[in-house]
Write a protein that holds these residues in place. Structure first.
Motif, mmCIF file in Angstrom:
data_model
loop_
_atom_site.group_PDB
_atom_site.id
_atom_site.type_symbol
_atom_site.label_atom_id
_atom_site.label_comp_id
_atom_site.label_asym_id
_atom_site.label_seq_id
_atom_site.Cartn_x
_atom_site.Cartn_y
_atom_site.Cartn_z
ATOM 1 N N LEU A 1 30.310 45.907 57.075
ATOM 2 C CA LEU A 1 31.443 46.477 56.337
ATOM 3 C C LEU A 1 32.681 45.607 56.504
ATOM 4 C CD1 LEU A 1 32.870 48.790 54.792
ATOM 5 C CD2 LEU A 1 33.217 49.913 57.020
ATOM 6 N N PHE A 2 32.935 45.183 57.731
ATOM 7 C CA PHE A 2 34.097 44.321 57.999
ATOM 8 C C PHE A 2 33.987 42.998 57.245
ATOM 9 C CE2 PHE A 2 35.741 40.879 60.814
ATOM 10 C CZ PHE A 2 37.102 41.110 60.603
ATOM 11 N N LEU A 3 32.816 42.364 57.287
ATOM 12 C CA LEU A 3 32.639 41.079 56.603
ATOM 13 C C LEU A 3 32.891 41.211 55.103
ATOM 14 C CD1 LEU A 3 29.434 39.621 58.334
ATOM 15 C CD2 LEU A 3 31.820 39.178 58.869
ATOM 16 N N LEU A 4 32.370 42.266 54.496
ATOM 17 C CA LEU A 4 32.568 42.469 53.063
ATOM 18 C C LEU A 4 34.038 42.721 52.740
ATOM 19 C CD1 LEU A 4 29.497 44.654 52.019
ATOM 20 C CD2 LEU A 4 30.005 42.312 51.284
ATOM 21 N N GLY B 1 29.815 35.265 43.716
ATOM 22 C CA GLY B 1 29.296 34.070 44.372
ATOM 23 C C GLY B 1 30.090 33.704 45.608
ATOM 24 N N HIS B 2 31.433 33.796 45.500
ATOM 25 C CA HIS B 2 32.284 33.488 46.656
ATOM 26 C C HIS B 2 32.093 34.513 47.771
ATOM 27 C CE1 HIS B 2 34.620 29.999 45.464
ATOM 28 N NE2 HIS B 2 34.786 30.517 44.262
ATOM 29 N N VAL B 3 32.029 35.790 47.418
ATOM 30 C CA VAL B 3 31.869 36.829 48.432
ATOM 31 C C VAL B 3 30.514 36.703 49.121
ATOM 32 C CG1 VAL B 3 31.618 39.315 48.784
ATOM 33 C CG2 VAL B 3 33.473 38.444 47.362
ATOM 34 N N ALA B 4 29.468 36.477 48.352
ATOM 35 C CA ALA B 4 28.132 36.326 48.940
ATOM 36 C C ALA B 4 28.079 35.113 49.867
ATOM 37 C CB ALA B 4 27.081 36.202 47.842
ATOM 38 N N GLY B 5 28.687 34.011 49.434
ATOM 39 C CA GLY B 5 28.728 32.820 50.280
ATOM 40 C C GLY B 5 29.479 33.064 51.572
ATOM 41 N N SER B 6 30.617 33.748 51.463
ATOM 42 C CA SER B 6 31.404 34.076 52.653
ATOM 43 C C SER B 6 30.628 34.994 53.589
ATOM 44 C CB SER B 6 32.712 34.750 52.230
ATOM 45 O OG SER B 6 33.454 35.182 53.353
ATOM 46 N N ILE C 1 36.754 41.826 54.428
ATOM 47 C CA ILE C 1 37.567 40.616 54.604
ATOM 48 C C ILE C 1 37.235 39.580 53.537
ATOM 49 C CG2 ILE C 1 38.044 38.682 56.147
ATOM 50 C CD1 ILE C 1 39.374 41.319 56.922
ATOM 51 N N SER C 2 35.991 39.504 53.121
ATOM 52 C CA SER C 2 35.610 38.556 52.070
ATOM 53 C C SER C 2 36.322 38.886 50.758
ATOM 54 C CB SER C 2 34.091 38.569 51.871
ATOM 55 O OG SER C 2 33.415 38.120 53.018
ATOM 56 N N TRP C 3 36.324 40.164 50.376
ATOM 57 C CA TRP C 3 37.009 40.550 49.138
ATOM 58 C C TRP C 3 38.523 40.396 49.265
ATOM 59 C CZ3 TRP C 3 35.299 40.725 44.464
ATOM 60 C CH2 TRP C 3 33.945 40.982 44.218
ATOM 61 N N LEU C 4 39.073 40.683 50.455
ATOM 62 C CA LEU C 4 40.506 40.470 50.663
ATOM 63 C C LEU C 4 40.847 38.986 50.527
ATOM 64 C CD1 LEU C 4 43.275 41.654 51.449
ATOM 65 C CD2 LEU C 4 42.641 41.266 53.848
ATOM 66 N N SER C 5 39.988 38.118 51.039
ATOM 67 C CA SER C 5 40.212 36.677 50.925
ATOM 68 C C SER C 5 40.164 36.224 49.470
ATOM 69 C CB SER C 5 39.152 35.919 51.735
ATOM 70 O OG SER C 5 39.202 36.280 53.095
ATOM 71 N N VAL C 6 39.284 36.840 48.680
ATOM 72 C CA VAL C 6 39.231 36.529 47.253
ATOM 73 C C VAL C 6 40.550 36.911 46.576
ATOM 74 C CG1 VAL C 6 38.135 37.158 45.064
ATOM 75 C CG2 VAL C 6 36.728 36.656 47.065
ATOM 76 N N VAL C 7 41.096 38.066 46.960
ATOM 77 C CA VAL C 7 42.399 38.482 46.414
ATOM 78 C C VAL C 7 43.465 37.451 46.746
ATOM 79 C CG1 VAL C 7 44.246 40.209 46.570
ATOM 80 C CG2 VAL C 7 41.862 40.939 46.457
ATOM 81 N N PHE C 8 43.502 37.023 48.009
ATOM 82 C CA PHE C 8 44.474 36.009 48.406
ATOM 83 C C PHE C 8 44.294 34.722 47.598
ATOM 84 C CE2 PHE C 8 44.686 37.958 52.919
ATOM 85 C CZ PHE C 8 45.676 38.827 52.514
ATOM 86 N N GLY C 9 43.032 34.316 47.427
ATOM 87 C CA GLY C 9 42.752 33.095 46.684
ATOM 88 C C GLY C 9 43.172 33.187 45.228
ATOM 89 N N LEU C 10 43.010 34.359 44.620
ATOM 90 C CA LEU C 10 43.401 34.550 43.220
ATOM 91 C C LEU C 10 44.916 34.570 43.054
ATOM 92 C CD1 LEU C 10 40.829 37.297 42.175
ATOM 93 C CD2 LEU C 10 40.859 34.929 41.379
ATOM 94 N N LEU C 11 45.613 35.100 44.052
ATOM 95 C CA LEU C 11 47.073 35.190 43.970
ATOM 96 C C LEU C 11 47.758 33.852 44.228
ATOM 97 C CD1 LEU C 11 47.720 38.562 45.840
ATOM 98 C CD2 LEU C 11 47.963 38.133 43.392
ATOM 99 N N ALA C 12 47.128 32.995 45.017
ATOM 100 C CA ALA C 12 47.752 31.729 45.404
ATOM 101 C C ALA C 12 47.737 30.735 44.246
ATOM 102 C CB ALA C 12 47.018 31.135 46.605
#
Length: 257
Positions: A151-154, A108-113, A156-167
């Motif tokens: 490809l870039f958007l996907l 849901g977060h990745v699709a929204g992003s 970066i979206s998944w990388l942002s999810v990783v950052f969000g999970l780690l924080a």
């Protein structure tokens, strides 16, 4: 409790995607950063700085890919923050107690992003045409540029999810994405890399944002980009795969604690 099937997974992901879209529309700051900031930045660079910067072509033609990439970096902080808010705000725990597929929150977060960044990209290109942007691309070149950007958007979206999970806090999530926001400025986004100091050129020419920007620029205005396309596919294809599996692993680990 119902069994979670593929149909339930799609339904859960869709509902959580709709939730993220509603949050975007109700959050003026997020809406501004994700949708309107790219247009404002492009107008600023074209009309304020463009007359003093020489790139061998009309500056609006040169800058469009760089603006898109730069603002996706800014928007990535919004994705990371929203994931962290769900983790620390109780949404994560609430979903664990419900018959909801564990990965649907991430999807849901990745699709929204992805949708948010796609809208900003379309707006940037539309306004660019209004300010004199002239693309030499045919249908195949446009499709190729869209594919590279997708490809870039996907990734970066998944990388942002990783950052969000780690924080552990929203502030930390925002700071994690700083490097994504900063990298386009040390690339060919706004000026050719050969105009930079010698000690900086090697980094600027070989970091992942530069081949990405040159690949998109090549498709849109016809500059050579064969090597840049392959480098972009390697960089961001690898980043997408790594980020996806990292996000899934971290999420599953947190689900067991």
């Amino acid at each position: 409790m119902k069994d979670i099937t593929y149909g339930h997974f799609v339904s859960d992901s869709w509902n959580l995607f709709r939730r993220n879209v509603k949050h975007l529309l109700r959050n003026p700051e997020s809406l501004f950063v994700s949708i309107f900031l790219p247009v404002i930045l492009m107008l600023l660079f074209v009309y304020v700085f463009g007359g003093a910067i020489h790139t061998g072509t009309e500056y609006v033609n040169y800058i469009v890919p760089g603006i898109i990439i730069t603002c996706v970096g800014y928007a990535s902080s919004m994705t990371a923050i929203s994931v962290t808010q769900d983790m620390v705000g109780g949404m994560f725990d609430r979903l664990r107690s419900m018959p909801v597929h564990s990965s649907s929150l991430l999807i849901g977060h990745v699709a929204g992003s992805f949708i948010r960044n796609s809208i900003s990209t379309i707006l940037v290109i539309a306004v660019a045409f209004l300010t004199g942007f002239e693309a030499n691309a045919g249908l195949l070149e446009w499709l190729a540029a869209i594919g590279i950007l997708g490809l870039f958007l996907l990734a970066i979206s998944w990388l942002s999810v990783v950052f969000g999970l780690l924080a552990n806090t929203v502030e930390t999530a925002s700071s994690f994405t700083f490097i994504v926001m900063f990298l386009p400025y040390i690339s060919s986004a706004f000026v050719p890399t050969d105009t930079m100091p010698t000690w900086l050129q090697a980094f600027a020419a070989n970091q992942p944002m530069t081949p990405l920007i040159e690949a998109v620029r090549g498709y849109l205005i016809g500059t050579p980009n064969t090597n840049e396309v392959w480098l972009t596919l390697i960089w961001f294809g690898s980043l997408l795969i790594i980020s996806f599996f990292l996000a899934t692993a971290i999420y599953k680990r947190k689900s067991r604690t």
